[in-house]
Design a protein around this motif. Structure first.
Motif, PDB file in Angstrom:
ATOM      1  N   ARG A  90      -5.067   6.160  -1.768  1.00  0.00           N
ATOM      2  CA  ARG A  90      -4.369   4.926  -1.412  1.00  0.00           C
ATOM      3  C   ARG A  90      -4.300   4.042  -2.644  1.00  0.00           C
ATOM      4  N   GLU A 105       0.838  -1.195   0.000  1.00  0.00           N
ATOM      5  CA  GLU A 105       0.000   0.000   0.000  1.00  0.00           C
ATOM      6  C   GLU A 105       0.873   1.245   0.000  1.00  0.00           C
ATOM      7  N   GLU A 156      -0.021   5.093   0.718  1.00  0.00           N
ATOM      8  CA  GLU A 156      -1.125   5.961   1.141  1.00  0.00           C
ATOM      9  C   GLU A 156      -0.603   7.355   1.443  1.00  0.00           C
TER      10      GLU A 156
END
Length: 522
Positions: A512, A450, A452
């Motif tokens: 994200r 991820e 973000e």
């Protein structure tokens, strides 16, 4: 009035396949045979003594067709007629016949009407005409919204429906109104007002049933159909029968068409077969429209991208040429000039690399060297390299290695390109005081990465198209680069056997990006 004379009673008995009855000069029905009862659907008690016009459709009654037919027979001695007639159950039959004036001596005393039912032949003819007219509409119109009213009218006018609507599935998997049609006679304006306000999900109401099952539904009387959620509205409009059939693409139902009649109409299997074919044709039309729209969008975006290519390539080239000329004609600091030229060359290299990668991906010629890559140290090194940029921008950059045992099989250079792009975008679009976080975790046999940020976010309009080819060109208008970065990233992830998705609560609320790739054992 005495019964009108016939040649013999046996003639009437021999015409049981025909409707044979007598009409008085004042237009009232005087006799009624078994063939008449079968063809018209009225018993002798229901019609004897009633006006001849009771056998005509509402439209023909309004146009005084019965009176005109008798007037022609009175003037010319007989008249041949073929038209749709009203049955006792409200349905229509196509009859051909002759109305003959009867005299006693020289005095007219009434008429004899002999008719035969040609409904199956006429219905078959009208179905062919309806299909031809509907197909013609689809060749003349470019969009389903433009075609819908004319398409419905072609069916309704040829096959005696009084109203109709067309529905297509939207992005939320719900049927939405595309267009409607109302035939002449009666006020159905509320139909046009009500339909666009409605939506039907799978299994909801009759349309939802058609949507879920992909099968047509015929309702002889809407007022008596509890599953028809709009029955009170349509019964109040005087609409009795209805047919609903699916619009199909391949094996998928993408919409539905509905037609309504003021008459009670029993299920017509031949029409159901016709409707099935029309549903497939409509599905092909919608597919063609979608492809044409996508091609138009891509062509516009491609043209825009080419314009941006020329503009963005010109900018660093102008910088390089400008500083090189200054070095030749002015006493300037060579170190500063070299730095500016090097920076511009770096931008130029990035643009050229994007174009080359995009071309290679488009033609399937991108080279891939696979090896086992431990993601934890790999991501750590990328984040560490980005710390100076984050610090300079006043952005808090952190990494969360929730699972440091993730290994994927991939191309190290291409995977670095993916994560560098996501990380640089996050830093670029996050304002001072913001935060960028990179996370690594395992998820059901996959490695999940991820990136973000708390930056400017992604608009709801752009979010579904964030990875589309050429779409990024439009979004790139206010930033540097060709807008191909995320398109290339998505293709590189796909080539690794993975997926990528983007999430955002809207502009100004961060974003994200989530990459999932198959994990491998050490």
């Amino acid at each position: 009035m005495p019964t009108l004379p016939l040649t013999t009673e046996e003639i009437i008995l021999g015409l049981q396949d025909y409707s044979v009855f007598q009409i008085a000069l004042d237009g009232t029905i005087r006799t009624w045979n078994a063939g008449s009862a079968r063809i018209y659907g009225f018993s002798e008690e229901e019609v004897v003594g009633k006006p001849f016009a009771v056998l005509f459709t509402q439209r023909d009654r309004e146009q005084k067709a019965a009176e005109e037919e008798l007037a022609q027979a009175l003037t010319h001695g007989s008249t041949v007629d073929e038209r749709w007639h009203q049955r006792g159950d409200g349905s229509a039959r196509y009859l051909t016949g002759i109305t003959t004036l009867v005299r006693q001596g020289e005095t007219p005393v009434g008429f004899i009407k002999i008719s035969r039912d040609f409904t199956p032949d006429k219905q078959r003819e009208r179905r062919i005409e309806a299909q031809t007219a509907a197909m013609l509409v689809l060749t003349e119109e470019r969009t389903i919204a433009e075609a819908a009213p004319r398409f419905l009218a072609a069916l309704g006018e040829q096959l005696f429906w009084d109203a109709g609507a067309l529905w297509l599935v939207d992005s939320s998997d719900c049927l939405r109104h595309i267009g409607s049609w109302n035939g002449p006679g009666g006020d159905l304006g509320v139909f046009d007002v009500e339909a666009p306000l409605r939506g039907f999900r799978r299994g909801e109401g009759i349309l939802g049933e058609v949507f879920a099952s992909g099968a047509p539904i015929w309702i002889a009387d809407v007022a008596a159909a509890p599953q028809f959620t709009r029955r009170e509205l349509f019964a109040g409009l005087g609409l009795r029968s209805a047919v609903f059939f699916p619009i199909v693409q391949g094996h998928e139902t993408i919409g539905a068409c509905e037609l309504f009649s003021r008459e009670v109409r029993e299920r017509d299997q031949e029409f159901i077969v016709l409707a099935g074919g029309l549903g497939v044709i409509l599905g092909s039309f919608v597919e063609r429209e979608t492809i044409e729209r996508q091609l138009e969008d891509r062509n516009r975006a491609r043209e825009y991208m080419l314009a941006r290519v020329s503009h963005d390539l010109r900018a660093p080239l102008t910088t390089i040429r400008g500083w090189a000329q200054l070095l030749n004609i002015a006493a300037i600091d060579a170190t500063s000039a070299g730095r500016m030229i090097e920076d511009a060359a770096g931008v130029l290299q990035m643009l050229v690399d994007d174009l080359i990668d995009f071309a290679r991906i488009s033609t399937g010629k991108l080279r891939f060297d696979r090896e086992a890559i431990e993601l934890a140290p790999f991501i750590d090194s990328l984040v560490e390299a980005a710390v100076p940029v984050a610090t300079q921008g006043g952005i808090a950059l952190s990494v969360e290695l929730i699972d440091d045992d993730c290994v994927v099989l991939g191309d190290r250079q291409r995977l670095r390109q993916v994560l560098d792009n996501l990380l640089s975008n996050a830093l670029k679009f996050t304002p001072r005081g913001g935060r960028v976080t990179v996370r690594l975790a395992s998820e059901e046999g996959h490695c999940r990465i991820e990136v973000e940020d708390t930056g400017r976010g992604i608009s709801p309009q752009l979010l579904p198209h964030i990875f589309d080819r050429y779409k990024q060109a439009d979004a790139a208008a206010t930033q540097s680069g060709l807008g191909l970065g995320l398109t290339i990233v998505a293709e590189l992830v796909r080539l690794h056997g993975g997926t990528i998705s983007a999430e955002s609560d809207g502009e100004g609320r961060g974003a994200r990006f989530v990459v999932r790739m198959p994990g491998v054992a050490r």
